[in-house]
Design an enzyme around this catalytic site. Structure first.
Site, mmCIF file in Angstrom:
data_model
loop_
_atom_site.group_PDB
_atom_site.id
_atom_site.type_symbol
_atom_site.label_atom_id
_atom_site.label_comp_id
_atom_site.label_asym_id
_atom_site.label_seq_id
_atom_site.Cartn_x
_atom_site.Cartn_y
_atom_site.Cartn_z
ATOM 1 N N SER A 1 0.847 -1.199 0.000
ATOM 2 C CA SER A 1 0.000 0.000 0.000
ATOM 3 C C SER A 1 0.879 1.244 0.000
ATOM 4 O O SER A 1 2.016 1.209 0.478
ATOM 5 C CB SER A 1 -0.850 -0.034 1.260
ATOM 6 O OG SER A 1 -1.287 1.266 1.597
ATOM 7 N N SER A 2 0.306 2.346 -0.468
ATOM 8 C CA SER A 2 1.070 3.594 -0.491
ATOM 9 C C SER A 2 1.345 4.130 0.923
ATOM 10 O O SER A 2 2.175 5.018 1.083
ATOM 11 C CB SER A 2 0.321 4.650 -1.300
ATOM 12 O OG SER A 2 -0.959 4.865 -0.762
ATOM 13 N N CYS A 3 0.676 3.580 1.929
ATOM 14 C CA CYS A 3 0.905 4.082 3.290
ATOM 15 C C CYS A 3 2.239 3.602 3.876
ATOM 16 O O CYS A 3 2.595 3.973 4.986
ATOM 17 C CB CYS A 3 -0.240 3.730 4.215
ATOM 18 S SG CYS A 3 -0.285 2.005 4.627
ATOM 19 N N TYR B 1 -0.294 -0.974 10.132
ATOM 20 C CA TYR B 1 -0.493 -1.624 8.833
ATOM 21 C C TYR B 1 0.743 -1.404 7.962
ATOM 22 O O TYR B 1 1.229 -2.329 7.304
ATOM 23 C CB TYR B 1 -1.733 -1.004 8.192
ATOM 24 C CG TYR B 1 -2.083 -1.500 6.815
ATOM 25 C CD1 TYR B 1 -2.585 -2.785 6.623
ATOM 26 C CD2 TYR B 1 -1.947 -0.682 5.698
ATOM 27 C CE1 TYR B 1 -2.936 -3.220 5.359
ATOM 28 C CE2 TYR B 1 -2.301 -1.109 4.442
ATOM 29 C CZ TYR B 1 -2.796 -2.383 4.275
ATOM 30 O OH TYR B 1 -3.141 -2.814 3.015
ATOM 31 N N LYS C 1 3.281 -4.112 6.154
ATOM 32 C CA LYS C 1 3.499 -4.151 4.701
ATOM 33 C C LYS C 1 4.982 -3.938 4.348
ATOM 34 O O LYS C 1 5.488 -4.550 3.408
ATOM 35 C CB LYS C 1 2.621 -3.107 4.003
ATOM 36 C CG LYS C 1 1.135 -3.462 4.035
ATOM 37 C CD LYS C 1 0.878 -4.749 3.261
ATOM 38 C CE LYS C 1 -0.587 -5.118 3.175
ATOM 39 N NZ LYS C 1 -0.785 -6.389 2.447
ATOM 40 N N HIS D 1 -12.848 2.587 3.416
ATOM 41 C CA HIS D 1 -12.091 3.727 2.879
ATOM 42 C C HIS D 1 -13.065 4.829 2.458
ATOM 43 O O HIS D 1 -14.274 4.609 2.367
ATOM 44 C CB HIS D 1 -11.243 3.277 1.682
ATOM 45 C CG HIS D 1 -10.098 2.412 2.082
ATOM 46 N ND1 HIS D 1 -10.120 1.042 1.958
ATOM 47 C CD2 HIS D 1 -8.903 2.703 2.649
ATOM 48 C CE1 HIS D 1 -8.988 0.536 2.410
ATOM 49 N NE2 HIS D 1 -8.231 1.523 2.839
HETATM 50 O O1 GFB Z 1 -9.790 6.371 2.558
HETATM 51 P P1 GFB Z 1 -9.197 6.761 3.850
HETATM 52 O O2 GFB Z 1 -9.780 6.119 5.053
HETATM 53 O O3 GFB Z 1 -7.676 6.445 3.739
HETATM 54 O O4 GFB Z 1 -9.349 8.359 4.073
HETATM 55 P P2 GFB Z 1 -6.250 7.087 3.866
HETATM 56 C C1 GFB Z 1 -8.937 9.273 3.126
HETATM 57 C C2 GFB Z 1 -9.337 10.673 3.508
HETATM 58 O O5 GFB Z 1 -10.762 10.789 3.377
HETATM 59 C C3 GFB Z 1 -9.006 11.134 4.926
HETATM 60 C C4 GFB Z 1 -11.312 11.441 4.501
HETATM 61 O O6 GFB Z 1 -8.560 12.464 4.882
HETATM 62 C C5 GFB Z 1 -10.362 11.048 5.626
HETATM 63 O O7 GFB Z 1 -10.465 11.957 6.717
HETATM 64 N N1 GFB Z 1 -12.702 11.013 4.683
HETATM 65 C C6 GFB Z 1 -13.786 11.814 4.563
HETATM 66 C C7 GFB Z 1 -13.147 9.790 5.002
HETATM 67 N N2 GFB Z 1 -14.906 11.145 4.846
HETATM 68 C C8 GFB Z 1 -14.540 9.868 5.108
HETATM 69 C C9 GFB Z 1 -15.283 8.696 5.449
HETATM 70 O O8 GFB Z 1 -16.495 8.694 5.579
HETATM 71 N N3 GFB Z 1 -14.554 7.550 5.607
HETATM 72 C C10 GFB Z 1 -13.190 7.511 5.467
HETATM 73 N N4 GFB Z 1 -12.555 6.348 5.628
HETATM 74 N N5 GFB Z 1 -12.478 8.632 5.187
HETATM 75 C C11 GFB Z 1 -5.707 4.612 4.315
HETATM 76 C C12 GFB Z 1 -4.925 3.834 5.313
HETATM 77 O O9 GFB Z 1 -5.461 5.932 4.570
HETATM 78 O O10 GFB Z 1 -5.272 4.386 2.989
HETATM 79 C C13 GFB Z 1 -4.813 2.424 4.932
HETATM 80 O O11 GFB Z 1 -5.476 4.003 6.591
HETATM 81 C C14 GFB Z 1 -4.506 2.210 3.467
HETATM 82 O O12 GFB Z 1 -3.798 1.880 5.696
HETATM 83 C C15 GFB Z 1 -5.328 3.091 2.569
HETATM 84 O O13 GFB Z 1 -3.143 2.447 3.228
HETATM 85 C C16 GFB Z 1 -4.921 2.995 1.113
HETATM 86 O O14 GFB Z 1 -5.765 7.321 2.482
HETATM 87 O O15 GFB Z 1 -6.172 8.256 4.778
#
Ligand code: GFB
Length: 322
Positions: free
Chosen positions: A120-122, A149, A153, A192
């Protein structure tokens, strides 16, 4: 041990070779299975979680001893969005370490010809240079919401490298950017951002709600790749890549979360307004991958975000219980 496949190896030479796709019911694994079947591969070995628990070392070893697959694509993982990563750190680090350690080690021991590990990109530092090159790995601290995580990875990448160095095992790693598409997890809290918003806008439309809550400030930038593009890249890498270094797999295009929210709103057809909940974390401010190495080998993504969203919403309407 070149940067790409220099020999005469072709992944496509024998379409009846046994391929184990670990995690075939998930977003990524299911897309890889669709891709392999569409290319005419006939001998996929698939196991549900109930049939084979990949965290159990002896069960994984017994499976490899019996099935002896020629190829392994490791798409099984404990995954989730920012909230899930932040809330279940023990599960994110332990389950992922167990799955990948068991599968990579057994694959080597039971004669697998080639294995592809997905990360993952994280894995990259929170404030990595943008676009993020592969060489940014382990150069600075991680984003705290998903470091557990990420550490798992990173260990997977390093395990593939170590087995290549010590045993000459052909294990490669691909690091996809944020993915979306059919078979995603649409859980309201643990998913996500893209599936979470799609579901929230859809339910708001159906219930006639006037507003939808979106997490954070809306300012973080994210790069999104349709999972069918990733599956295409996975098959491409199985055929063309045998380097020590992991390869980034991205679309090269980024949007702010605010732009994404507006786009999902439009695709779903919700007409109310967005309310930003800044008590929720933003996560890393920006993570655009530099995917020029993969592009240099000849691979390009094909699916535009808007088209991919339309396709995913269609899938959601047809498949998710209302
Ligand atoms: O998709 P997301 O959870 O992943 O969140 P990350 C991306 C952005 O969307 C953050 C915003 O800035 C969140 O605050 N966001 C807005 C929301 N509304 C929502 C919502 O309802 N749900 C979620 N989930 N986010 C993940 C990593 O990070 O990326 C994993 O935690 C993995 O480990 C994945 O690497 C690809 O991009 O922040």
């Amino acid at each position: 041990m070149g940067d790409s496949n220099s020999g005469s190896f072709s992944f496509f030479a024998d379409k009846s070779a046994k391929i184990f796709v670990a995690g075939h019911r998930g977003l990524v694994g299911s897309a890889i299975v669709r891709k392999l079947l569409s290319l005419g591969f006939t001998n996929l070995v698939l196991r549900t979680h109930a049939e084979l628990d990949l965290t159990r070392q002896s069960d994984v070893e017994a499976f490899f001893a019996t099935e002896k697959p020629s190829y392994v694509i490791l798409a099984a993982a404990k995954v989730g969005g920012i909230h899930a990563n932040n809330t279940y750190p023990a599960e994110f680090i332990s389950i992922n370490l167990q799955i990948q350690t068991n599968v990579i080690d057994s694959a080597f021991r039971y004669g697998v010809k080639k294995l592809l590990f997905l990360g993952s990109s994280c894995i990259y530092p929170k404030f990595a240079p943008q676009p993020i090159p592969e060489s940014a790995l382990l150069t600075a601290p991680l984003e705290p919401t998903n470091e557990w995580y990420a550490i798992a990875k990173i260990a997977g990448i390093k395990m593939c490298q170590a087995y290549r160095i010590q045993y000459n095992f052909d294990a490669i790693s691909g690091m996809p950017t944020n993915l979306y598409g059919p078979n995603d997890n649409f859980h309201p809290e643990n998913s996500h951002v893209l599936p979470a918003l799609m579901r929230r806008f859809h339910e708001a439309k159906v219930n006639g709600a006037k507003e939808v809550v979106v997490w954070g400030t809306g300012s973080p930038l994210r790069e999104f790749l349709h999972v069918d593009d990733l599956a295409d890249a996975v098959v491409f890498m199985m055929d063309k890549y045998e380097g020590l270094e992991h390869l980034n797999v991205g679309s090269g295009k980024e949007v702010t979360i605010k732009e994404l929210a507006e786009l999902v709103k439009e695709v779903v057809g919700f007409e109310g307004r967005l309310v930003w909940d800044s008590s929720k974390p933003d996560g890393t401010p920006r993570k655009l991958m530099d995917s020029s190495k993969l592009a240099g080998l000849g691979w390009q993504p094909k699916i535009q975000l808007k088209d991919g969203l339309v396709d995913t919403y269609k899938w959601y309407l047809e498949n998710v219980k209302q």
